[in-house]
Scaffold this motif. Structure first.
Motif, PDB file in Angstrom:
ATOM      1  N   MET A 196       6.215  -9.136  -7.622  1.00  0.00           N
ATOM      2  CA  MET A 196       5.428  -9.071  -8.856  1.00  0.00           C
ATOM      3  C   MET A 196       5.477 -10.388  -9.615  1.00  0.00           C
ATOM      4  O   MET A 196       4.460 -10.943 -10.005  1.00  0.00           O
ATOM      5  CB  MET A 196       5.949  -7.978  -9.786  1.00  0.00           C
ATOM      6  N   THR A 247       3.580 -13.199  -7.941  1.00  0.00           N
ATOM      7  CA  THR A 247       2.124 -13.107  -8.044  1.00  0.00           C
ATOM      8  C   THR A 247       1.650 -13.608  -9.407  1.00  0.00           C
ATOM      9  O   THR A 247       0.663 -14.345  -9.500  1.00  0.00           O
ATOM     10  CB  THR A 247       1.675 -11.660  -7.820  1.00  0.00           C
ATOM     11  N   MET A 270      -7.745 -10.028 -10.323  1.00  0.00           N
ATOM     12  CA  MET A 270      -7.253  -8.766  -9.773  1.00  0.00           C
ATOM     13  C   MET A 270      -5.759  -8.870  -9.466  1.00  0.00           C
ATOM     14  O   MET A 270      -4.990  -7.938  -9.736  1.00  0.00           O
ATOM     15  CB  MET A 270      -8.017  -8.407  -8.503  1.00  0.00           C
ATOM     16  N   ALA A 271      -5.347 -10.034  -8.911  1.00  0.00           N
ATOM     17  CA  ALA A 271      -3.925 -10.215  -8.618  1.00  0.00           C
ATOM     18  C   ALA A 271      -3.108 -10.079  -9.893  1.00  0.00           C
ATOM     19  O   ALA A 271      -2.061  -9.412  -9.920  1.00  0.00           O
ATOM     20  CB  ALA A 271      -3.693 -11.580  -7.980  1.00  0.00           C
ATOM     21  N   LEU A 303      -3.943  -8.441 -12.573  1.00  0.00           N
ATOM     22  CA  LEU A 303      -3.999  -7.039 -12.998  1.00  0.00           C
ATOM     23  C   LEU A 303      -2.942  -6.218 -12.265  1.00  0.00           C
ATOM     24  O   LEU A 303      -2.132  -5.516 -12.886  1.00  0.00           O
ATOM     25  CB  LEU A 303      -5.401  -6.492 -12.717  1.00  0.00           C
ATOM     26  N   VAL A 304      -2.945  -6.330 -10.925  1.00  0.00           N
ATOM     27  CA  VAL A 304      -2.008  -5.519 -10.134  1.00  0.00           C
ATOM     28  C   VAL A 304      -0.568  -5.910 -10.460  1.00  0.00           C
ATOM     29  O   VAL A 304       0.299  -5.050 -10.653  1.00  0.00           O
ATOM     30  CB  VAL A 304      -2.302  -5.679  -8.629  1.00  0.00           C
ATOM     31  N   PHE A 340       0.428  -4.584 -13.917  1.00  0.00           N
ATOM     32  CA  PHE A 340       0.659  -3.146 -13.863  1.00  0.00           C
ATOM     33  C   PHE A 340       1.970  -2.850 -13.156  1.00  0.00           C
ATOM     34  O   PHE A 340       2.718  -1.950 -13.533  1.00  0.00           O
ATOM     35  CB  PHE A 340      -0.495  -2.446 -13.138  1.00  0.00           C
ATOM     36  N   SER A 341       2.243  -3.647 -12.120  1.00  0.00           N
ATOM     37  CA  SER A 341       3.462  -3.430 -11.362  1.00  0.00           C
ATOM     38  C   SER A 341       4.684  -3.754 -12.225  1.00  0.00           C
ATOM     39  O   SER A 341       5.673  -3.016 -12.239  1.00  0.00           O
ATOM     40  CB  SER A 341       3.427  -4.308 -10.117  1.00  0.00           C
ATOM     41  N   THR A 358       1.974   1.120  -7.875  1.00  0.00           N
ATOM     42  CA  THR A 358       2.443  -0.223  -7.530  1.00  0.00           C
ATOM     43  C   THR A 358       3.931  -0.210  -7.211  1.00  0.00           C
ATOM     44  O   THR A 358       4.641   0.764  -7.490  1.00  0.00           O
ATOM     45  CB  THR A 358       2.202  -1.177  -8.698  1.00  0.00           C
ATOM     46  N   VAL A 381      -1.322  -8.817  -3.099  1.00  0.00           N
ATOM     47  CA  VAL A 381      -1.860  -7.643  -3.788  1.00  0.00           C
ATOM     48  C   VAL A 381      -1.719  -6.420  -2.900  1.00  0.00           C
ATOM     49  O   VAL A 381      -1.235  -5.353  -3.330  1.00  0.00           O
ATOM     50  CB  VAL A 381      -3.338  -7.882  -4.166  1.00  0.00           C
ATOM     51  N   MET A 407       1.866  -5.267  -2.660  1.00  0.00           N
ATOM     52  CA  MET A 407       2.359  -4.582  -3.859  1.00  0.00           C
ATOM     53  C   MET A 407       1.881  -3.136  -3.880  1.00  0.00           C
ATOM     54  O   MET A 407       2.609  -2.230  -4.289  1.00  0.00           O
ATOM     55  CB  MET A 407       1.879  -5.318  -5.112  1.00  0.00           C
ATOM     56  N   LEU A 408       0.633  -2.927  -3.437  1.00  0.00           N
ATOM     57  CA  LEU A 408       0.098  -1.563  -3.448  1.00  0.00           C
ATOM     58  C   LEU A 408       0.703  -0.744  -2.314  1.00  0.00           C
ATOM     59  O   LEU A 408       1.094   0.409  -2.517  1.00  0.00           O
ATOM     60  CB  LEU A 408      -1.425  -1.605  -3.331  1.00  0.00           C
TER      61      LEU A 408
END
Lengths: 472, 172
Positions: A328, A331, A363-364, A366-367, A370-371, A378, A447, A450-451
């Motif tokens: 995280m 990123t 987007m990276a 964002l993820v 959130f993570s 995540t 990304v 992480m997901l």
């Protein structure tokens, strides 16, 4: 003595010495040097991964090779590789310092690898010092001498203060028990639970690790150092050095073990204060790196929850959390480095309109945000879930509750970053950000990882479980 | 009071006084010289406690090598020697506060439990044995120290080089 066990360390040491030699002679060739460093780090990852199954003991028992240390070495070598991936444009330092930069990065990685393998107080202390000293110099290398030097000196002064306390504590531990090896400590500790000298010694010993991990009361350096150092160096401090600190903290706490209620209480208090302080201070920050520094302090608090659970579940949750932190944090820093491509510091407002300039980076971010905040599916959510579950099983309900409240607080500033990237319009139209193909692939892979690691964590949890079996 | 005790208190007061002088001097060279006195005093203390080897090391390493390095640094960075108090009141206050707390705790400990003591085991080793022990059991540590010194050297070179008169900033 089986030198094969020591292969990863020897490899990284050799690479760093090669860069040291190169930095002393010859003209700087940034392009070639970068390719060399990147490929050396890639090979290093392979070497470390090949050595993952090794087991044994070196240097008269002061150095242990087991699955825990090897897993952490793999994480550390990947951290180095990832950080080198974003070093293509090293605008933060002078061209003639580039080779020194690589040399120090590799040397620091060796030090951290030795740190997670050390089982004697002296080798723990010295490898911690070695990694800290390389970081002091790395921080001070920044071209903008005012920023870099100031941060470097601050880091140095707080660092030697923490290290002096740690050494004093180790002296007390040795004076009261006569044990230098962690194994010996495990044996003699039950007889000393009520010895104030030993308890004080242990607490002071831990302060060195707290400094590395940026736990309250040794967190002062984090915001200033993150702000003052180059983006890439800050990324390295935020990922690799935290991972190494978690590794050695696990080893030491596993020795002090269960039944040491006093120490657990102190850790719980430190964890609560770190979480709360980090999250509250981050709310008012506008500099992205300072914000990330405070978020690091908060995350150190979450990590401590897992450590102080002192159970197999807690330890493996902590190892998982270390992997998650690497993903995280890295990123976010990747985004920071790409957006602030001139090597300067980034303010949150400068993220405005990122989703138009580069949808992938937005987007990276964002993820990753959130993570970091811990939103499913995540990896950050899974990590927090594991750690909190372990604490609940031990009955630390209040601690978990405070942790949850903190997660909610932290949502605010992580969402601030996301909001800037997606909803704010920049004051003036900024050009699109073009990423090279490898960098696009890397971002996409991070990304996805992480997901995936968040939704299907079982292989990772199993790896973490296997790693901490060495501790139990 | 025995002669032993008399020498101890004499040495202790010399150490305290010279250290106090060292941390309050504005002139760094004077401070370093007072620190040398303090180190030699502690070396004599070690001698008094029956550890002549440690005393020698203290003189050679601390009073000798490290102080010379300090002097080098003083010459290298050419510190600002302007007059004025060493510390502004804002920074002096917490120091006094913590010092006071320490003194109170110390007095409390001494008053509540005058007979309390923690006996530490003494280990006696000849220099040869000590050397064998260090280089046979802890040679990893010795190697790590050599790396730390290497990094220290790199850092010093880097910091020292920055002081060279303004060189043109390389285009970024």
């Amino acid at each position: 003595m089986n030198w094969l066990l020591f292969t990863p360390e020897i490899y990284y040491l050799l690479v760093s010495l090669l860069f040291l030699g190169a930095s002393m002679g010859g003209r700087a060739t940034p392009g070639t040097d970068y390719i060399a460093a990147l490929s050396a780090a890639a090979v290093g990852m392979a070497v470390t991964a090949a050595a993952v199954k090794l087991e044994g003991s070196l240097f008269a028992g002061s150095y242990r090779i087991d699955l825990l240390s090897q897993v952490f070495k793999v994480i550390l070598s990947s951290a180095l590789f990832l950080v080198l991936c974003i070093c293509a444009q090293l605008n933060g330092i002078r061209e003639r310092h580039r080779r020194d930069f690589y040399c120090l990065l590799f040397l620091c990685t060796v030090a951290m690898m030795m740190l997670v393998s050390s089982v004697h107080l002296i080798s723990i202390y010295l490898s911690l010092e070695l990694s800290s000293y390389s970081l002091y110099v790395l921080v001070a290398l920044r071209k903008n001498a005012n920023l870099g030097l100031e941060a470097g000196i601050k880091y140095f002064i707080i660092g030697i203060f923490a290290s002096a306390m740690m050494f004093f504590g180790m002296g007390m531990v040795y004076a009261s028990t006569g044990a230098g090896y962690l194994e010996e400590l495990t044996e003699v500790l039950p007889g000393f639970v009520h010895d104030p000298l030993l308890m004080l010694g242990l607490l002071l010993t831990l302060s060195g690790f707290f400094f590395k991990l940026a736990v309250f009361p040794f967190h002062f350096w984090a915001p200033d150092v993150y702000q003052g150092s180059m983006n890439q160096v800050a990324a390295y401090i935020a990922t690799a050095s935290k991972v190494a600190a978690i590794g050695i903290l696990l080893r030491v706490i596993a020795v002090l073990g269960e039944g040491n209620a006093y120490l657990i209480q102190v850790l719980a208090v430190l964890s609560i204060v770190s979480m709360t302080l980090g999250n509250l201070a981050a709310i008012v920050e506008h500099d992205v790196k300072r914000l990330l520094a405070y978020s690091t302090i908060a995350h150190a608090g979450y990590v401590l929850i897992g450590v102080l659970s002192a159970s197999a579940g807690g330890y493996s949750g902590t190892v998982f959390y270390a992997m998650a932190l690497l993903l995280m944090k890295f990123t976010v820093f990747l985004v920071v480095v790409q957006v602030a491509s001139a090597g300067g510091n980034l303010r949150i407002e400068q993220l405005a309109g990122l989703h138009r300039r580069s949808p992938l980076l937005a987007m990276a971010l964002l993820v990753a945000a959130f993570s970091l905040a811990g939103i499913p599916p995540t990896v950050g959510f899974t990590g927090k879930f594991l750690v909190f579950t372990a604490a609940m099983q031990k009955g630390y309900f209040t601690l978990v509750l405070i942790g949850m409240i903190n997660v909610v607080i932290s949502l605010y500033y992580y969402l601030m970053m996301v909001r800037a990237a997606y909803l704010l319009k920049p004051d003036e139209a900024l050009p699109d950000l073009h990423l090279s193909l490898p960098l696009r692939t890397l971002t996409g892979a991070l990304v996805a990882l992480m997901l995936v690691a968040g939704s299907f964590p079982y292989p990772f949890i199993q790896a973490a479980n296997a790693a901490v079996r060495a501790l139990m | 009071m025995t002669l032993h005790g008399l020498i101890f208190y004499l040495l202790a007061s010399v150490i305290l006084a010279s250290t106090g002088m060292a941390i309050t001097r504005r002139n760094l060279v004077h401070a370093v010289l007072y620190l040398v006195f303090s180190f030699i005093g502690s070396a004599l203390l070690f001698c008094l406690f029956g550890a002549p080897f440690l005393a020698l090391l203290q003189v050679i390493i601390y009073a000798g090598a490290i102080m010379v390095v300090f002097l080098f640094i003083v010459m290298m960075v050419k510190p600002d020697l302007s007059e004025g108090t060493v510390l502004p009141l804002r920074q002096l206050l917490p120091m006094v506060l913590f010092g006071f707390m320490y003194a109170v705790v110390g007095v409390l400990v001494a008053v509540t439990d005058p007979a309390g003591r923690a006996v530490l085991e003494t280990a006696v080793a000849k220099p040869t044995e000590f050397g064998h022990y260090v280089f046979a059991r802890h040679y990893l540590a010795v190697e790590i120290i050599s790396l730390i010194l290497l990094i220290g050297l790199m850092g010093a070179l880097h910091l020292g080089r920055e002081k060279v008169p303004k060189e043109p900033e390389e285009p970024s």
